[in-house]
Design a protein around this motif. Sequence first.
Motif, PDB file in Angstrom:
ATOM      1  N   LEU A 180     -28.919  40.485 -62.664  1.00 39.93           N
ATOM      2  CA  LEU A 180     -30.363  39.685 -62.866  1.00 39.93           C
ATOM      3  C   LEU A 180     -30.937  39.907 -64.518  1.00 39.93           C
ATOM      4  O   LEU A 180     -30.808  38.922 -65.191  1.00 39.93           O
ATOM      5  CB  LEU A 180     -31.814  40.156 -62.376  1.00 39.93           C
ATOM      6  N   ALA A 181     -31.103  40.954 -65.484  1.00 36.30           N
ATOM      7  CA  ALA A 181     -31.057  41.102 -66.991  1.00 36.30           C
ATOM      8  C   ALA A 181     -29.578  40.715 -67.310  1.00 36.30           C
ATOM      9  O   ALA A 181     -30.210  40.718 -68.411  1.00 36.30           O
ATOM     10  CB  ALA A 181     -30.923  42.934 -66.787  1.00 36.30           C
ATOM     11  N   VAL A 182     -28.836  40.860 -66.942  1.00 25.32           N
ATOM     12  CA  VAL A 182     -27.697  40.233 -67.987  1.00 25.32           C
ATOM     13  C   VAL A 182     -27.492  38.559 -67.432  1.00 25.32           C
ATOM     14  O   VAL A 182     -27.619  38.367 -68.915  1.00 25.32           O
ATOM     15  CB  VAL A 182     -25.932  40.355 -66.652  1.00 25.32           C
ATOM     16  N   GLU A 183     -28.139  38.152 -66.454  1.00 24.41           N
ATOM     17  CA  GLU A 183     -28.400  36.522 -66.910  1.00 24.41           C
ATOM     18  C   GLU A 183     -29.624  36.040 -67.229  1.00 24.41           C
ATOM     19  O   GLU A 183     -29.013  35.074 -67.857  1.00 24.41           O
ATOM     20  CB  GLU A 183     -29.157  36.959 -65.416  1.00 24.41           C
ATOM     21  N   GLN A 184     -30.355  37.408 -68.100  1.00 25.60           N
ATOM     22  CA  GLN A 184     -31.615  36.546 -68.291  1.00 25.60           C
ATOM     23  C   GLN A 184     -31.151  36.980 -69.935  1.00 25.60           C
ATOM     24  O   GLN A 184     -32.376  36.476 -71.095  1.00 25.60           O
ATOM     25  CB  GLN A 184     -32.456  37.029 -68.133  1.00 25.60           C
ATOM     26  N   GLU A 185     -29.856  37.782 -70.272  1.00 23.10           N
ATOM     27  CA  GLU A 185     -30.056  38.146 -71.800  1.00 23.10           C
ATOM     28  C   GLU A 185     -28.745  37.623 -72.859  1.00 23.10           C
ATOM     29  O   GLU A 185     -28.203  37.092 -71.776  1.00 23.10           O
ATOM     30  CB  GLU A 185     -30.131  39.777 -72.029  1.00 23.10           C
ATOM     31  N   ALA A 186     -28.598  37.074 -73.769  1.00 26.48           N
ATOM     32  CA  ALA A 186     -27.479  36.620 -74.420  1.00 26.48           C
ATOM     33  C   ALA A 186     -26.489  37.874 -74.359  1.00 26.48           C
ATOM     34  O   ALA A 186     -26.189  38.556 -74.443  1.00 26.48           O
ATOM     35  CB  ALA A 186     -28.061  36.184 -75.785  1.00 26.48           C
ATOM     36  N   THR A 187     -25.900  36.826 -73.858  1.00 17.52           N
ATOM     37  CA  THR A 187     -24.182  38.064 -73.807  1.00 17.52           C
ATOM     38  C   THR A 187     -23.151  37.995 -74.780  1.00 17.52           C
ATOM     39  O   THR A 187     -22.129  36.969 -74.883  1.00 17.52           O
ATOM     40  CB  THR A 187     -23.304  37.526 -72.331  1.00 17.52           C
ATOM     41  N   ALA A 188     -23.739  38.544 -75.876  1.00 19.91           N
ATOM     42  CA  ALA A 188     -22.566  38.577 -76.973  1.00 19.91           C
ATOM     43  C   ALA A 188     -22.393  40.583 -77.578  1.00 19.91           C
ATOM     44  O   ALA A 188     -22.212  40.285 -78.647  1.00 19.91           O
ATOM     45  CB  ALA A 188     -22.976  37.425 -77.966  1.00 19.91           C
ATOM     46  N   ALA A 189     -22.950  41.065 -77.107  1.00 19.31           N
ATOM     47  CA  ALA A 189     -23.364  42.564 -77.622  1.00 19.31           C
ATOM     48  C   ALA A 189     -22.427  43.386 -77.475  1.00 19.31           C
ATOM     49  O   ALA A 189     -22.179  43.731 -78.862  1.00 19.31           O
ATOM     50  CB  ALA A 189     -25.105  43.086 -76.566  1.00 19.31           C
ATOM     51  N   ASN A 190     -21.009  42.883 -76.670  1.00 18.53           N
ATOM     52  CA  ASN A 190     -20.247  44.637 -76.787  1.00 18.53           C
ATOM     53  C   ASN A 190     -18.544  42.615 -77.281  1.00 18.53           C
ATOM     54  O   ASN A 190     -18.682  42.376 -76.999  1.00 18.53           O
ATOM     55  CB  ASN A 190     -20.125  44.974 -75.912  1.00 18.53           C
ATOM     56  N   GLY A 223     -30.725  34.984 -57.581  1.00 22.69           N
ATOM     57  CA  GLY A 223     -30.366  33.871 -58.643  1.00 22.69           C
ATOM     58  C   GLY A 223     -29.294  33.409 -59.926  1.00 22.69           C
ATOM     59  O   GLY A 223     -29.308  33.456 -60.476  1.00 22.69           O
ATOM     60  N   PHE A 224     -28.251  34.614 -59.108  1.00 21.61           N
ATOM     61  CA  PHE A 224     -27.481  34.703 -59.713  1.00 21.61           C
ATOM     62  C   PHE A 224     -25.938  34.802 -59.215  1.00 21.61           C
ATOM     63  O   PHE A 224     -25.979  34.703 -57.984  1.00 21.61           O
ATOM     64  CB  PHE A 224     -27.692  36.173 -60.273  1.00 21.61           C
ATOM     65  N   THR A 225     -24.614  33.922 -59.973  1.00 27.96           N
ATOM     66  CA  THR A 225     -23.525  34.311 -58.959  1.00 27.96           C
ATOM     67  C   THR A 225     -22.667  35.249 -59.972  1.00 27.96           C
ATOM     68  O   THR A 225     -22.584  35.888 -60.736  1.00 27.96           O
ATOM     69  CB  THR A 225     -23.013  32.894 -59.540  1.00 27.96           C
ATOM     70  N   GLU A 260     -35.792  35.868 -42.579  1.00 29.13           N
ATOM     71  CA  GLU A 260     -36.263  36.484 -43.721  1.00 29.13           C
ATOM     72  C   GLU A 260     -36.153  37.666 -43.726  1.00 29.13           C
ATOM     73  O   GLU A 260     -36.161  38.111 -45.012  1.00 29.13           O
ATOM     74  CB  GLU A 260     -38.121  36.274 -43.931  1.00 29.13           C
ATOM     75  N   ASP A 261     -35.649  38.589 -43.087  1.00 30.54           N
ATOM     76  CA  ASP A 261     -35.921  39.917 -43.277  1.00 30.54           C
ATOM     77  C   ASP A 261     -34.446  40.376 -43.513  1.00 30.54           C
ATOM     78  O   ASP A 261     -33.453  41.487 -43.469  1.00 30.54           O
ATOM     79  CB  ASP A 261     -35.676  40.582 -42.070  1.00 30.54           C
ATOM     80  N   ALA A 262     -33.602  38.772 -43.465  1.00 27.85           N
ATOM     81  CA  ALA A 262     -31.723  39.107 -43.638  1.00 27.85           C
ATOM     82  C   ALA A 262     -31.611  39.406 -45.330  1.00 27.85           C
ATOM     83  O   ALA A 262     -32.203  38.408 -45.969  1.00 27.85           O
ATOM     84  CB  ALA A 262     -30.860  39.451 -43.222  1.00 27.85           C
ATOM     85  N   VAL A 263     -30.511  39.588 -45.687  1.00 24.33           N
ATOM     86  CA  VAL A 263     -29.864  39.167 -47.778  1.00 24.33           C
ATOM     87  C   VAL A 263     -29.313  38.290 -46.808  1.00 24.33           C
ATOM     88  O   VAL A 263     -28.184  37.975 -46.193  1.00 24.33           O
ATOM     89  CB  VAL A 263     -28.991  40.488 -48.278  1.00 24.33           C
ATOM     90  N   TYR A 264     -29.565  37.669 -48.537  1.00 20.73           N
ATOM     91  CA  TYR A 264     -28.719  35.838 -47.558  1.00 20.73           C
ATOM     92  C   TYR A 264     -27.607  35.503 -48.550  1.00 20.73           C
ATOM     93  O   TYR A 264     -28.715  34.627 -49.559  1.00 20.73           O
ATOM     94  CB  TYR A 264     -29.904  34.895 -47.269  1.00 20.73           C
ATOM     95  N   ILE A 265     -26.568  35.361 -48.916  1.00 21.10           N
ATOM     96  CA  ILE A 265     -25.654  34.929 -49.463  1.00 21.10           C
ATOM     97  C   ILE A 265     -25.368  33.442 -49.450  1.00 21.10           C
ATOM     98  O   ILE A 265     -24.054  33.232 -48.219  1.00 21.10           O
ATOM     99  CB  ILE A 265     -24.696  36.508 -50.239  1.00 21.10           C
ATOM    100  N   ALA A 313     -18.593  31.236 -66.224  1.00 22.70           N
ATOM    101  CA  ALA A 313     -20.096  31.517 -66.788  1.00 22.70           C
ATOM    102  C   ALA A 313     -20.369  33.225 -66.783  1.00 22.70           C
ATOM    103  O   ALA A 313     -19.279  33.993 -66.200  1.00 22.70           O
ATOM    104  CB  ALA A 313     -21.115  31.144 -65.582  1.00 22.70           C
ATOM    105  N   ILE A 314     -21.164  33.254 -67.503  1.00 23.21           N
ATOM    106  CA  ILE A 314     -21.429  34.958 -68.128  1.00 23.21           C
ATOM    107  C   ILE A 314     -22.640  35.255 -68.804  1.00 23.21           C
ATOM    108  O   ILE A 314     -23.435  34.940 -69.341  1.00 23.21           O
ATOM    109  CB  ILE A 314     -20.457  34.924 -68.784  1.00 23.21           C
ATOM    110  N   GLY A 315     -23.047  36.389 -67.718  1.00 19.42           N
ATOM    111  CA  GLY A 315     -24.914  35.953 -68.050  1.00 19.42           C
ATOM    112  C   GLY A 315     -26.034  35.102 -68.478  1.00 19.42           C
ATOM    113  O   GLY A 315     -26.398  34.483 -69.068  1.00 19.42           O
ATOM    114  N   GLY A 316     -25.272  34.378 -67.424  1.00 19.46           N
ATOM    115  CA  GLY A 316     -26.242  32.893 -67.223  1.00 19.46           C
ATOM    116  C   GLY A 316     -25.262  32.011 -68.189  1.00 19.46           C
ATOM    117  O   GLY A 316     -26.019  30.157 -67.818  1.00 19.46           O
ATOM    118  N   GLN A 317     -24.886  32.340 -68.872  1.00 17.11           N
ATOM    119  CA  GLN A 317     -24.344  31.167 -69.496  1.00 17.11           C
ATOM    120  C   GLN A 317     -22.854  30.670 -69.397  1.00 17.11           C
ATOM    121  O   GLN A 317     -22.163  31.698 -68.933  1.00 17.11           O
ATOM    122  CB  GLN A 317     -23.668  31.651 -71.492  1.00 17.11           C
TER     123      GLN A 317
END
Length: 345
Positions: free
Chosen positions: A238-248, A146-148, A125-130, A266-270
């Motif tokens: 996480l922010a990239v994962e949650q928003e549509a990726t077509a800005a740039n 929740g991201f890759t 619980e106290d460690a980063v888990y990957i 996959a890019i930004g969750g897509q």
Amino acid sequence: MMRKQIWRLVPVALMLFLLSGCLGEENLTALDPKGPAAQWIYDNMLLSIAVMTFVSIVVFVIFFLVIFKFRRKDGDEELPKQVHGNTAMEITWTVIPIILLIILFIPTVTGTFDFHVNADPSEHEDAVYIKVTGHQYWWQFDYEEGFTAGQEVYIPAGEDVVFELNAEDVIHSFWVPALGGKIDNIPGVTNALTLNADEPGVYKGKCAELCGPSHALMDFKVIALERDEYDAWVEDMLAVEQEATAANAEAGYEAFQENACISCHAIGGQGMATGPALTNFGDRQTLAGVYDIDDDELLKEWIRDPQSLKQGNNMPAHPDISDEDLDAIVEYLRSLQVRGADQEY
């Protein structure tokens, strides 16, 4: 004459052999530990060398003592007195090796249990888990948040990080020499390993199990950040994962979709996750784990014919892609940054 020439090459061969140890990649060595697990391995190496040195010295001293003291001398006509069976000596040369083995055994076993841990997340619980999944020939890193990420794994410096190790196809082996030992990634079997980076930095890793024709090119990097920088990186991912990726690089994004790249990356969750996630491709240091990421022509060659750079990988070739689409995709991939171009590792 030929024999003399061959013997002249011996010093040169010996010199090349000794210098070959200097040709390894920077930071890809177990002789410069940067974490508790690597330090434990290094200390055990020194302990083993000390024990072997002690045994070698004792054996050679006794050997040469016997050679010189008991050699046959001029005038000796009879064999020396033959002695068979010496209980004290037999006990001595049996007990001493047992003691030396115990000296090696105790730290080896205790350290093995300390760093090779159970893969159950509830126990850490106290460690980063990957979660780490080995593929031919790339690495997938799934975070609890929740991201890759692919090819480069970010961790907080100075904290325990538990890696859950699996494989998608064949047996691989996860190894970061400067941080710790190697553990196999086996299809259908879950192993785990705890690593801790003493200080921020970039630590090179490799697959240590022969897994196919491009085994030698199955590299990755562990990037250790200060805790506040690591938290910021997680929030950005996480922010990239949650928003549509077509800005740039909109044209590049369209070409990326039209050429079916999105069906594997996959890019930004897509997109799918059959290939490395490219969410932070613009932040990476290497292409395909080993090549110069800043070389646009190399990147284009990789997209057109990945087999020419990494034999046996599972990425399909795109020989018919237009130069216009290729340029647009490269521009789009360059734009995929989370940390930003002004942030150094």
